[in-house]
Motif scaffolding. Structure first.
Motif, PDB file in Angstrom:
ATOM      1  N   LEU A  79       0.821  -1.217   0.000  1.00 46.60           N
ATOM      2  CA  LEU A  79       0.000   0.000   0.000  1.00 46.60           C
ATOM      3  C   LEU A  79       0.855   1.268   0.000  1.00 46.60           C
ATOM      4  N   GLY A  80       2.158   1.117   0.224  1.00 47.16           N
ATOM      5  CA  GLY A  80       3.076   2.249   0.142  1.00 47.16           C
ATOM      6  C   GLY A  80       3.279   3.032   1.428  1.00 47.16           C
ATOM      7  N   TYR A  81       2.870   2.468   2.555  1.00 52.78           N
ATOM      8  CA  TYR A  81       3.063   3.176   3.825  1.00 52.78           C
ATOM      9  C   TYR A  81       4.505   3.041   4.303  1.00 52.78           C
ATOM     10  N   ASP A  82       4.932   3.971   5.129  1.00 54.31           N
ATOM     11  CA  ASP A  82       6.289   3.982   5.675  1.00 54.31           C
ATOM     12  C   ASP A  82       6.595   2.660   6.374  1.00 54.31           C
ATOM     13  N   ASP A  83       7.884   2.343   6.435  1.00 55.51           N
ATOM     14  CA  ASP A  83       8.326   1.071   7.024  1.00 55.51           C
ATOM     15  C   ASP A  83       7.793   0.833   8.429  1.00 55.51           C
ATOM     16  N   GLU A  84       7.711   1.884   9.243  1.00 60.73           N
ATOM     17  CA  GLU A  84       7.279   1.668  10.630  1.00 60.73           C
ATOM     18  C   GLU A  84       5.883   1.053  10.707  1.00 60.73           C
ATOM     19  N   TYR A  85       5.042   1.308   9.718  1.00 63.69           N
ATOM     20  CA  TYR A  85       3.692   0.733   9.703  1.00 63.69           C
ATOM     21  C   TYR A  85       3.733  -0.740   9.294  1.00 63.69           C
ATOM     22  N   ALA A  86       4.587  -1.074   8.346  1.00 67.18           N
ATOM     23  CA  ALA A  86       4.755  -2.479   7.961  1.00 67.18           C
ATOM     24  C   ALA A  86       5.462  -3.248   9.068  1.00 67.18           C
ATOM     25  N   ASN A  87       6.463  -2.621   9.678  1.00 67.23           N
ATOM     26  CA  ASN A  87       7.254  -3.294  10.710  1.00 67.23           C
ATOM     27  C   ASN A  87       6.417  -3.738  11.900  1.00 67.23           C
ATOM     28  N   ILE A  88       5.406  -2.960  12.258  1.00 66.40           N
ATOM     29  CA  ILE A  88       4.594  -3.321  13.425  1.00 66.40           C
ATOM     30  C   ILE A  88       3.901  -4.667  13.208  1.00 66.40           C
ATOM     31  N   CYS A  89       3.605  -4.978  11.964  1.00 68.38           N
ATOM     32  CA  CYS A  89       2.979  -6.267  11.660  1.00 68.38           C
ATOM     33  C   CYS A  89       3.924  -7.418  11.984  1.00 68.38           C
ATOM     34  N   LEU A  90       5.232  -7.196  11.857  1.00 69.38           N
ATOM     35  CA  LEU A  90       6.228  -8.211  12.189  1.00 69.38           C
ATOM     36  C   LEU A  90       6.565  -8.228  13.672  1.00 69.38           C
ATOM     37  N   THR A  91       6.741  -7.071  14.262  1.00 62.49           N
ATOM     38  CA  THR A  91       7.297  -6.999  15.617  1.00 62.49           C
ATOM     39  C   THR A  91       6.288  -7.253  16.730  1.00 62.49           C
ATOM     40  N   HIS A  92       4.994  -7.105  16.464  1.00 63.01           N
ATOM     41  CA  HIS A  92       4.016  -7.131  17.553  1.00 63.01           C
ATOM     42  C   HIS A  92       3.930  -8.454  18.301  1.00 63.01           C
ATOM     43  N   SER A  93       4.326  -9.530  17.689  1.00 67.57           N
ATOM     44  CA  SER A  93       4.188 -10.854  18.325  1.00 67.57           C
ATOM     45  C   SER A  93       5.436 -11.327  19.050  1.00 67.57           C
ATOM     46  N   TYR A  94       6.537 -10.610  18.911  1.00 65.27           N
ATOM     47  CA  TYR A  94       7.816 -11.114  19.421  1.00 65.27           C
ATOM     48  C   TYR A  94       8.468 -10.093  20.346  1.00 65.27           C
ATOM     49  N   LEU A  95       8.746 -10.516  21.569  1.00 68.78           N
ATOM     50  CA  LEU A  95       9.417  -9.666  22.530  1.00 68.78           C
ATOM     51  C   LEU A  95      10.919  -9.928  22.482  1.00 68.78           C
ATOM     52  N   ASN A  96      11.679  -8.965  22.962  1.00 66.71           N
ATOM     53  CA  ASN A  96      13.092  -9.186  23.234  1.00 66.71           C
ATOM     54  C   ASN A  96      13.921  -9.528  21.995  1.00 66.71           C
ATOM     55  N   ASN A  97      13.527  -9.041  20.822  1.00 73.83           N
ATOM     56  CA  ASN A  97      14.242  -9.331  19.567  1.00 73.83           C
ATOM     57  C   ASN A  97      14.453 -10.835  19.348  1.00 73.83           C
ATOM     58  N   ASP A  98      13.431 -11.611  19.656  1.00 74.95           N
ATOM     59  CA  ASP A  98      13.563 -13.055  19.597  1.00 74.95           C
ATOM     60  C   ASP A  98      12.244 -13.674  19.132  1.00 74.95           C
ATOM     61  N   TYR A 162       9.500 -18.289  29.439  1.00 75.49           N
ATOM     62  CA  TYR A 162      10.371 -17.242  28.890  1.00 75.49           C
ATOM     63  C   TYR A 162       9.539 -16.047  28.422  1.00 75.49           C
ATOM     64  N   HIS A 163       8.477 -16.319  27.678  1.00 77.23           N
ATOM     65  CA  HIS A 163       7.615 -15.250  27.170  1.00 77.23           C
ATOM     66  C   HIS A 163       6.953 -14.487  28.312  1.00 77.23           C
ATOM     67  N   ILE A 164       6.466 -15.182  29.314  1.00 75.24           N
ATOM     68  CA  ILE A 164       5.812 -14.527  30.459  1.00 75.24           C
ATOM     69  C   ILE A 164       6.797 -13.599  31.172  1.00 75.24           C
ATOM     70  N   LYS A 165       8.013 -14.092  31.420  1.00 71.56           N
ATOM     71  CA  LYS A 165       9.016 -13.262  32.103  1.00 71.56           C
ATOM     72  C   LYS A 165       9.350 -12.009  31.298  1.00 71.56           C
ATOM     73  N   GLU A 166       9.490 -12.148  29.993  1.00 71.43           N
ATOM     74  CA  GLU A 166       9.825 -10.992  29.150  1.00 71.43           C
ATOM     75  C   GLU A 166       8.647 -10.025  29.057  1.00 71.43           C
ATOM     76  N   ALA A 167       7.431 -10.550  29.063  1.00 69.73           N
ATOM     77  CA  ALA A 167       6.241  -9.688  29.059  1.00 69.73           C
ATOM     78  C   ALA A 167       6.182  -8.865  30.337  1.00 69.73           C
ATOM     79  N   GLN A 168       6.484  -9.492  31.463  1.00 73.83           N
ATOM     80  CA  GLN A 168       6.502  -8.764  32.736  1.00 73.83           C
ATOM     81  C   GLN A 168       7.597  -7.698  32.757  1.00 73.83           C
ATOM     82  N   LYS A 169       8.754  -7.993  32.169  1.00 74.07           N
ATOM     83  CA  LYS A 169       9.835  -7.002  32.073  1.00 74.07           C
ATOM     84  C   LYS A 169       9.393  -5.817  31.222  1.00 74.07           C
ATOM     85  N   LEU A 170       8.695  -6.110  30.129  1.00 75.98           N
ATOM     86  CA  LEU A 170       8.214  -5.037  29.244  1.00 75.98           C
ATOM     87  C   LEU A 170       7.235  -4.138  29.982  1.00 75.98           C
ATOM     88  N   LYS A 171       6.305  -4.725  30.722  1.00 77.06           N
ATOM     89  CA  LYS A 171       5.354  -3.908  31.487  1.00 77.06           C
ATOM     90  C   LYS A 171       6.096  -3.035  32.497  1.00 77.06           C
TER      91      LYS A 171
END
Length: 192
Positions: A79-98, A162-171
């Protein structure tokens, strides 16, 4: 090209017309609205936070649910939107760069996604969306209650603790940035 929250919400509403399942749309609206409140508390761009929240799961409306992160990324790019809009589709499910730090078990091997997540520096907006994704069904709830809801629906996997611990760190990180508990922004969160 930038995406406004109004345009993002319109995208969701248009997808709702032909959607077989609409829960993800109302979840996305909750994430966007919640992200806007956190952004306001942090003196960030509220409209941008809302737009990113609204589209984070947009890939569920353009392909298989199981491939929604890649489908959403490609869709927003096309659709031609800036990278940050496309990137959120990738990053939203994964914490901690993993890619293993996710709520749904060990993901399929998609080299592009794995490398992107590993090398990408998460923005504050992406961290907010990560947290809101883990605090929303179609309503706000505590992180802990939402994580139990996810485990009940999807099961428990080797990466769950692992996911629960990283979610708590994020909060905790977001709480510290705000200077108060993020739940204070959502008076109803302790009621549900």
């Amino acid at each position: 090209m930038q995406l406004t929250s109004e345009e993002a919400l319109k995208m969701l509403k248009n997808m709702e017309i032909n959607a077989k399942e609409t829960r993800w749309i109302y979840h996305s609206i909750c994430v966007g609205n919640s992200a806007g409140k956190i952004a306001e508390g942090l003196n960030l761009d509220v409209d941008k936070a809302k737009a990113l929240g609204y589209i984070h799961d947009i890939g569920k409306g353009v392909g298989e649910f199981s491939s929604h992160v890649i489908n959403g990324y490609k869709y927003i790019k096309e659709l031609g939107y800036d990278d940050e809009y496309a990137n959120i589709c990738l990053t939203h499910s994964y914490l901690n760069n993993d890619v293993y730090c996710t709520a749904g078990g060990i993901p399929d091997d998609i080299p592009f996604r794995t490398e992107f997540i590993k090398k990408h520096e998460y923005t504050i907006y992406e961290k907010i969306i990560n947290l809101c994704d883990l605090m929303c069904t179609t309503v706000n709830m505590t992180l802990e209650k939402r994580l139990v809801e996810i485990m009940t629906r999807r099961g428990v996997y080797e990466n769950t603790v692992y996911h629960i611990k990283e979610a708590q760190k994020l909060k905790k990180e977001i709480d510290e940035m705000l200077g108060y508990n993020v739940y204070d922004l959502f008076p109803n969160v302790l009621d549900n």
